[in-house]
Scaffold this active site. Structure first.
Site, PDB file in Angstrom:
ATOM      1  N   SER A  25      -2.614  39.830  26.226  1.00  0.00           N
ATOM      2  CA  SER A  25      -4.087  39.894  26.335  1.00  0.00           C
ATOM      3  C   SER A  25      -4.764  38.707  25.660  1.00  0.00           C
ATOM      4  O   SER A  25      -5.924  38.403  25.979  1.00  0.00           O
ATOM      5  CB  SER A  25      -4.667  41.148  25.684  1.00  0.00           C
ATOM      6  OG  SER A  25      -3.769  42.172  25.582  1.00  0.00           O
ATOM      7  N   SER A  57      -3.678  40.860  19.319  1.00  0.00           N
ATOM      8  CA  SER A  57      -3.629  39.483  19.831  1.00  0.00           C
ATOM      9  C   SER A  57      -5.031  38.854  19.883  1.00  0.00           C
ATOM     10  O   SER A  57      -5.178  37.654  19.643  1.00  0.00           O
ATOM     11  CB  SER A  57      -2.939  39.415  21.190  1.00  0.00           C
ATOM     12  OG  SER A  57      -3.756  39.899  22.207  1.00  0.00           O
ATOM     13  N   ASP A  84      -9.165  49.730  14.863  1.00  0.00           N
ATOM     14  CA  ASP A  84      -8.424  50.479  15.900  1.00  0.00           C
ATOM     15  C   ASP A  84      -8.016  51.847  15.354  1.00  0.00           C
ATOM     16  O   ASP A  84      -7.854  52.027  14.140  1.00  0.00           O
ATOM     17  CB  ASP A  84      -7.175  49.710  16.351  1.00  0.00           C
ATOM     18  CG  ASP A  84      -6.720  50.156  17.745  1.00  0.00           C
ATOM     19  OD1 ASP A  84      -6.929  49.407  18.714  1.00  0.00           O
ATOM     20  OD2 ASP A  84      -6.160  51.273  17.874  1.00  0.00           O
ATOM     21  N   ASP A 100     -12.121  55.164  14.065  1.00  0.00           N
ATOM     22  CA  ASP A 100     -12.588  55.473  15.419  1.00  0.00           C
ATOM     23  C   ASP A 100     -13.915  54.757  15.646  1.00  0.00           C
ATOM     24  O   ASP A 100     -14.865  54.961  14.869  1.00  0.00           O
ATOM     25  CB  ASP A 100     -12.767  57.002  15.496  1.00  0.00           C
ATOM     26  CG  ASP A 100     -13.134  57.461  16.888  1.00  0.00           C
ATOM     27  OD1 ASP A 100     -13.506  56.616  17.727  1.00  0.00           O
ATOM     28  OD2 ASP A 100     -13.044  58.680  17.128  1.00  0.00           O
ATOM     29  N   ASP A 125     -11.783  45.422  23.505  1.00  0.00           N
ATOM     30  CA  ASP A 125     -10.795  45.446  24.591  1.00  0.00           C
ATOM     31  C   ASP A 125     -10.290  46.878  24.728  1.00  0.00           C
ATOM     32  O   ASP A 125      -9.134  47.125  25.060  1.00  0.00           O
ATOM     33  CB  ASP A 125      -9.657  44.477  24.207  1.00  0.00           C
ATOM     34  CG  ASP A 125      -8.688  44.220  25.348  1.00  0.00           C
ATOM     35  OD1 ASP A 125      -9.081  44.388  26.510  1.00  0.00           O
ATOM     36  OD2 ASP A 125      -7.529  43.866  25.063  1.00  0.00           O
ATOM     37  N   LYS A 165     -14.165  44.827  27.681  1.00  0.00           N
ATOM     38  CA  LYS A 165     -13.401  45.132  28.894  1.00  0.00           C
ATOM     39  C   LYS A 165     -14.091  46.257  29.662  1.00  0.00           C
ATOM     40  O   LYS A 165     -14.575  47.217  29.067  1.00  0.00           O
ATOM     41  CB  LYS A 165     -11.994  45.581  28.495  1.00  0.00           C
ATOM     42  CG  LYS A 165     -11.188  46.069  29.694  1.00  0.00           C
ATOM     43  CD  LYS A 165      -9.725  45.982  29.477  1.00  0.00           C
ATOM     44  CE  LYS A 165      -9.205  47.053  28.530  1.00  0.00           C
ATOM     45  NZ  LYS A 165      -7.828  46.736  28.138  1.00  0.00           N
TER      46      LYS A 165
HETATM   47  N1  SAM Z   1      -7.156  43.581  22.298  1.00  0.00           N
HETATM   48  C1  SAM Z   1      -5.894  44.152  21.855  1.00  0.00           C
HETATM   49  C2  SAM Z   1      -4.917  43.013  21.660  1.00  0.00           C
HETATM   50  O1  SAM Z   1      -5.211  41.920  22.097  1.00  0.00           O
HETATM   51  O2  SAM Z   1      -3.877  43.227  21.048  1.00  0.00           O
HETATM   52  C3  SAM Z   1      -5.366  45.195  22.818  1.00  0.00           C
HETATM   53  C4  SAM Z   1      -6.205  46.448  22.839  1.00  0.00           C
HETATM   54  S1  SAM Z   1      -5.434  47.805  23.662  1.00  0.00           S
HETATM   55  C5  SAM Z   1      -5.519  47.319  25.324  1.00  0.00           C
HETATM   56  C6  SAM Z   1      -6.624  49.083  23.572  1.00  0.00           C
HETATM   57  C7  SAM Z   1      -6.779  49.695  22.194  1.00  0.00           C
HETATM   58  O3  SAM Z   1      -7.930  50.540  22.200  1.00  0.00           O
HETATM   59  C8  SAM Z   1      -5.620  50.611  21.758  1.00  0.00           C
HETATM   60  O4  SAM Z   1      -4.941  50.030  20.669  1.00  0.00           O
HETATM   61  C9  SAM Z   1      -6.322  51.917  21.348  1.00  0.00           C
HETATM   62  O5  SAM Z   1      -5.790  52.493  20.175  1.00  0.00           O
HETATM   63  C10 SAM Z   1      -7.744  51.447  21.106  1.00  0.00           C
HETATM   64  N2  SAM Z   1      -8.746  52.521  21.136  1.00  0.00           N
HETATM   65  C11 SAM Z   1      -8.977  53.423  22.123  1.00  0.00           C
HETATM   66  N3  SAM Z   1      -9.974  54.272  21.751  1.00  0.00           N
HETATM   67  C12 SAM Z   1     -10.383  53.889  20.505  1.00  0.00           C
HETATM   68  C13 SAM Z   1     -11.373  54.377  19.591  1.00  0.00           C
HETATM   69  N4  SAM Z   1     -12.149  55.423  19.896  1.00  0.00           N
HETATM   70  N5  SAM Z   1     -11.522  53.750  18.406  1.00  0.00           N
HETATM   71  C14 SAM Z   1     -10.734  52.697  18.076  1.00  0.00           C
HETATM   72  N6  SAM Z   1      -9.780  52.191  18.898  1.00  0.00           N
HETATM   73  C15 SAM Z   1      -9.606  52.772  20.101  1.00  0.00           C
END
Ligand code: SAM
Length: 317
Positions: A25, A57, A84, A100, A125, A165
């Site tokens: 990503s 990342s 996260d 959260d 993201d 995103k």
């Molecule tokens: N941008 C990141 C990277 O480059 O490594 C990848 C992100 S990953 C696609 C999506 C993330 O959204 C997951 O790690 C998930 O735990 C987080 N996520 C989903 N709902 C969330 C929330 N309510 N609060 C915090 N994080 C959340």
């Protein structure tokens, strides 16, 4: 997934490992920046928040831009926060919060770390766990984007930038219309590293400029609609007074954001893979497989490994 499966021969997956990024990503953010240059002006990168950041990342890209590649002598005033639900392994110059993004306490924690200063740049993201129920997944994703936007409106400085995103589902033009009330310019962008087969895209919102009489305030007991009350975007709503009873936007509310592909033709095609032939195999045998940049913090197989090491792992009968 075998070591030579299609996903593992993905060009961006390989490039990420070679360049030390935890996930492919990273190139989505880098390619968005190639087009919009939101990470190229150091004066606008003093306080930055990466929402939904694990495994990290995007935070790595931000950390390199803000600190490693910085031309400034003194970086003391800069702060980069990654949030996260999942734990994250440490990254240089990044303050990680396991929290959260939908909870008001997370906002309070960020403001505390920033010493009540506002952020120059916020990105998200975020992606929730997929259930496989399409309508439910789309709804939860929409809620996550709105939560990221709520938090952003409370911490972003005037003229700041928000990147998030999205999935270009049925009602995505409603989101574009809403964002138009808060930002000077809203573009929907698809980086080359984002798979062409995926509905994924990114909204790049430039020039935060909310209505002057609106003061966003997060409250756990308030709905998203109530939150945006007082800001013009709460006037946007679905109308169901049509014959087939399917919701439709009221006249004049649909807004189509400009769509832009970015990353340049010279960058890899996200659906292409590299392949091994015999010559490469014989020359590069020991170099073919690269170790992960960062091991998972708490993988589901950790307990099984511990049991195996202590000789206590038994097969279920
Ligand atoms: N941008 C990141 C990277 O480059 O490594 C990848 C992100 S990953 C696609 C999506 C993330 O959204 C997951 O790690 C998930 O735990 C987080 N996520 C989903 N709902 C969330 C929330 N309510 N609060 C915090 N994080 C959340």
């Amino acid at each position: 997934m075998g070591k030579s499966s299609k996903d593992k021969r993905d060009l961006y997956y390989r490039k990420a490992k070679e360049e030390g990024y935890r996930a492919r990503s990273a190139y989505k953010l880098l390619q968005l920046n190639e087009e919009f240059h939101f990470l190229d002006n150091e004066d606008n990168l003093k306080k930055v928040v990466d929402l939904c950041a694990a495994p990290g990342s995007w935070s790595q890209v931000l950390s390199r831009k803000m600190f490693t590649e910085s031309k400034e002598v003194d970086n003391k005033n800069k702060k980069l926060i990654a949030v996260d639900l999942q734990p994250m392994s440490p990254i240089d110059n990044v303050i990680t919060l396991q929290a959260d993004i939908t909870h008001p306490k997370t906002l309070a924690r960020i403001l505390e770390i920033f010493g009540n200063e506002k952020a120059d740049f916020v990105c998200s993201d975020g992606a929730p766990d997929v259930t496989g129920l399409h309508d439910l997944d789309e709804y939860v994703q929409q809620q996550l984007i709105m939560s990221a936007l709520q938090l952003t409106t409370c911490i972003l400085k005037q003229n700041g930038t928000f990147v998030a995103k999205i999935f270009r589902g049925r009602d995505i033009d409603m989101l574009y219309s809403q964002l138009g009330y808060l930002f000077d310019r809203v573009v929907c962008a698809k980086p080359r590293s984002s798979r062409g087969t995926s509905l994924e895209a990114f909204i790049v919102c430039l020039g935060y400029n909310p209505p002057s009489n609106w003061e966003p305030k997060l409250d756990i007991n308030k709905s998203i609609e109530e939150f945006f009350n007082g800001c013009k975007m709460s006037q946007l709503s679905l109308s169901d007074d049509n014959d087939n009873k399917l919701p439709q936007w009221k006249d004049g509310q649909r807004e189509i954001a400009k769509f832009m592909s970015c990353g340049g033709l010279q960058s890899f095609d996200s659906d292409a893979t590299y392949h091994y032939d015999d010559e490469i195999l014989s020359n590069l045998k020991d170099k073919l497989s690269l170790d992960p940049v960062q091991s998972p913090t708490n993988p589901p197989y950790k307990k099984a490994l511990e049991l195996k090491r202590s000789g206590k792992l038994t097969r279920a009968v």
